[in-house]
Design a protein around this motif. Structure first.
Motif, PDB file in Angstrom:
ATOM      1  N   ASP A   1     -80.308 -56.413 -25.099  1.00 56.86           N
ATOM      2  CA  ASP A   1     -79.067 -56.306 -25.867  1.00 56.86           C
ATOM      3  C   ASP A   1     -78.035 -55.611 -24.996  1.00 56.86           C
ATOM      4  OD1 ASP A   1     -77.334 -56.616 -27.991  1.00 56.86           O
ATOM      5  OD2 ASP A   1     -78.640 -55.626 -29.434  1.00 56.86           O
ATOM      6  N   GLU A   2     -76.777 -55.840 -25.292  1.00 58.50           N
ATOM      7  CA  GLU A   2     -75.723 -55.279 -24.460  1.00 58.50           C
ATOM      8  C   GLU A   2     -74.440 -55.105 -25.262  1.00 58.50           C
ATOM      9  OE1 GLU A   2     -74.820 -58.056 -21.301  1.00 58.50           O
ATOM     10  OE2 GLU A   2     -74.918 -59.714 -22.686  1.00 58.50           O
ATOM     11  N   ALA A   3     -73.541 -54.329 -24.697  1.00 56.99           N
ATOM     12  CA  ALA A   3     -72.208 -54.121 -25.264  1.00 56.99           C
ATOM     13  C   ALA A   3     -71.303 -53.672 -24.122  1.00 56.99           C
ATOM     14  CB  ALA A   3     -72.237 -53.081 -26.368  1.00 56.99           C
ATOM     15  N   MET A   4     -69.997 -53.736 -24.347  1.00 59.56           N
ATOM     16  CA  MET A   4     -69.060 -53.326 -23.310  1.00 59.56           C
ATOM     17  C   MET A   4     -67.851 -52.665 -23.957  1.00 59.56           C
ATOM     18  SD  MET A   4     -67.457 -55.650 -20.221  1.00 59.56           S
ATOM     19  CE  MET A   4     -69.033 -56.371 -19.895  1.00 59.56           C
ATOM     20  N   VAL A   5     -67.411 -51.582 -23.324  1.00 59.80           N
ATOM     21  CA  VAL A   5     -66.201 -50.899 -23.755  1.00 59.80           C
ATOM     22  C   VAL A   5     -65.253 -50.779 -22.562  1.00 59.80           C
ATOM     23  CG1 VAL A   5     -67.369 -49.595 -25.571  1.00 59.80           C
ATOM     24  CG2 VAL A   5     -67.085 -48.570 -23.329  1.00 59.80           C
ATOM     25  N   SER A   6     -63.983 -50.656 -22.873  1.00 59.60           N
ATOM     26  CA  SER A   6     -63.008 -50.353 -21.824  1.00 59.60           C
ATOM     27  C   SER A   6     -62.579 -48.907 -22.002  1.00 59.60           C
ATOM     28  CB  SER A   6     -61.799 -51.288 -21.909  1.00 59.60           C
ATOM     29  OG  SER A   6     -61.104 -51.112 -23.128  1.00 59.60           O
ATOM     30  N   TYR A   7     -62.373 -48.244 -20.879  1.00 56.19           N
ATOM     31  CA  TYR A   7     -61.907 -46.856 -20.880  1.00 56.19           C
ATOM     32  C   TYR A   7     -60.919 -46.710 -19.726  1.00 56.19           C
ATOM     33  CZ  TYR A   7     -61.853 -41.785 -20.769  1.00 56.19           C
ATOM     34  OH  TYR A   7     -61.450 -40.483 -20.785  1.00 56.19           O
TER      35      TYR A   7
ATOM     36  N   LEU B   1     -67.288 -40.364 -22.741  1.00 56.19           N
ATOM     37  CA  LEU B   1     -65.987 -40.816 -22.226  1.00 56.19           C
ATOM     38  C   LEU B   1     -64.837 -40.116 -22.933  1.00 56.19           C
ATOM     39  CD1 LEU B   1     -66.674 -44.651 -21.902  1.00 56.19           C
ATOM     40  CD2 LEU B   1     -66.483 -42.987 -20.040  1.00 56.19           C
ATOM     41  N   ASP B   2     -64.996 -39.913 -24.222  1.00 52.96           N
ATOM     42  CA  ASP B   2     -63.946 -39.302 -25.036  1.00 52.96           C
ATOM     43  C   ASP B   2     -63.655 -37.865 -24.599  1.00 52.96           C
ATOM     44  OD1 ASP B   2     -62.107 -39.882 -27.015  1.00 52.96           O
ATOM     45  OD2 ASP B   2     -63.362 -39.039 -28.609  1.00 52.96           O
ATOM     46  N   THR B   3     -64.619 -37.207 -23.978  1.00 51.71           N
ATOM     47  CA  THR B   3     -64.421 -35.832 -23.532  1.00 51.71           C
ATOM     48  C   THR B   3     -64.347 -35.727 -22.012  1.00 51.71           C
ATOM     49  OG1 THR B   3     -66.806 -35.419 -23.539  1.00 51.71           O
ATOM     50  CG2 THR B   3     -65.594 -34.899 -25.567  1.00 51.71           C
ATOM     51  N   TYR B   4     -64.347 -36.863 -21.314  1.00 52.28           N
ATOM     52  CA  TYR B   4     -64.334 -36.853 -19.853  1.00 52.28           C
ATOM     53  C   TYR B   4     -62.971 -36.376 -19.344  1.00 52.28           C
ATOM     54  CZ  TYR B   4     -65.171 -38.304 -15.047  1.00 52.28           C
ATOM     55  OH  TYR B   4     -65.354 -38.316 -13.696  1.00 52.28           O
ATOM     56  N   PRO B   5     -62.939 -35.369 -18.475  1.00 57.50           N
ATOM     57  CA  PRO B   5     -61.651 -34.879 -17.975  1.00 57.50           C
ATOM     58  C   PRO B   5     -61.060 -35.850 -16.929  1.00 57.50           C
ATOM     59  CG  PRO B   5     -63.464 -33.679 -16.962  1.00 57.50           C
ATOM     60  CD  PRO B   5     -64.075 -34.618 -17.965  1.00 57.50           C
ATOM     61  N   LEU B   6     -59.889 -36.357 -17.202  1.00 60.26           N
ATOM     62  CA  LEU B   6     -59.226 -37.275 -16.289  1.00 60.26           C
ATOM     63  C   LEU B   6     -58.480 -36.498 -15.227  1.00 60.26           C
ATOM     64  CD1 LEU B   6     -57.864 -39.862 -18.845  1.00 60.26           C
ATOM     65  CD2 LEU B   6     -59.850 -40.086 -17.361  1.00 60.26           C
ATOM     66  N   LYS B   7     -58.413 -37.080 -14.045  1.00 53.82           N
ATOM     67  CA  LYS B   7     -57.709 -36.429 -12.915  1.00 53.82           C
ATOM     68  C   LYS B   7     -56.213 -36.590 -13.077  1.00 53.82           C
ATOM     69  CE  LYS B   7     -61.403 -37.218  -9.633  1.00 53.82           C
ATOM     70  NZ  LYS B   7     -61.787 -37.835  -8.398  1.00 53.82           N
TER      71      LYS B   7
END
Length: 138
Positions: free
Chosen positions: A94-100, A132-138
């Motif tokens: 099974d699989e799924a994909m998200v964009s971030y 991903l929702d808490t990942y600190p972006l540069k």
């Protein structure tokens, strides 16, 4: 990233340059880097986990793109095709994909001997989205 009830077993660490036939990228590039040249700006990483109880393999693929895609669930296939009844082994995958932002995140679950449980897929996706929702972006 912590996946419930799973251990990280491997991840791609070194620069991962992949040469391809230029026609596979519609003539854009012959190496899977952001600009298509031989650089250390690779476009893919893979992290492998293994469920400690069931042995299900969980692959998290990160696919980096130049373009911003937004944050969204972009692929959650159903198993409504007749082929899933004719070829039961397909239920073990099974699989799924998200964009971030500019990254596609593909989540694949592979079971050796029984269908992938919906709850396992759900919990894995929830953990990925939370990370991903808490990942600190540069």
């Amino acid at each position: 990233m912590v996946i419930p009830n799973a251990e990280k077993v491997e991840k791609s660490d070194a620069t991962n340059l992949v040469a391809i036939d230029r026609s596979f990228s519609f003539g854009t590039r012959s190496i899977l880097t952001l600009n298509g040249d031989q650089t250390d700006q690779e476009t893919q990483e893979r992290i492998a986990y293994k469920d400690v109880d069931t042995g299900t393999i969980i692959l998290i693929d990160l696919i980096y793109l130049k373009s911003y895609l937004g944050n969204d669930m972009v692929f959650w296939p159903t198993q409504a095709l007749e082929i899933y009844e004719k070829e039961p082994v397909l239920k073990n995958y099974d699989e799924a994909m998200v964009s971030y932002h500019n990254v596609l995140v593909k989540v694949s679950l592979i079971s050796k001997d029984k269908p992938v449980e919906f709850q396992k897929k759900y919990n894995t996706l929830k953990a990925v989205i939370s990370y991903l929702d808490t990942y600190p972006l540069k």
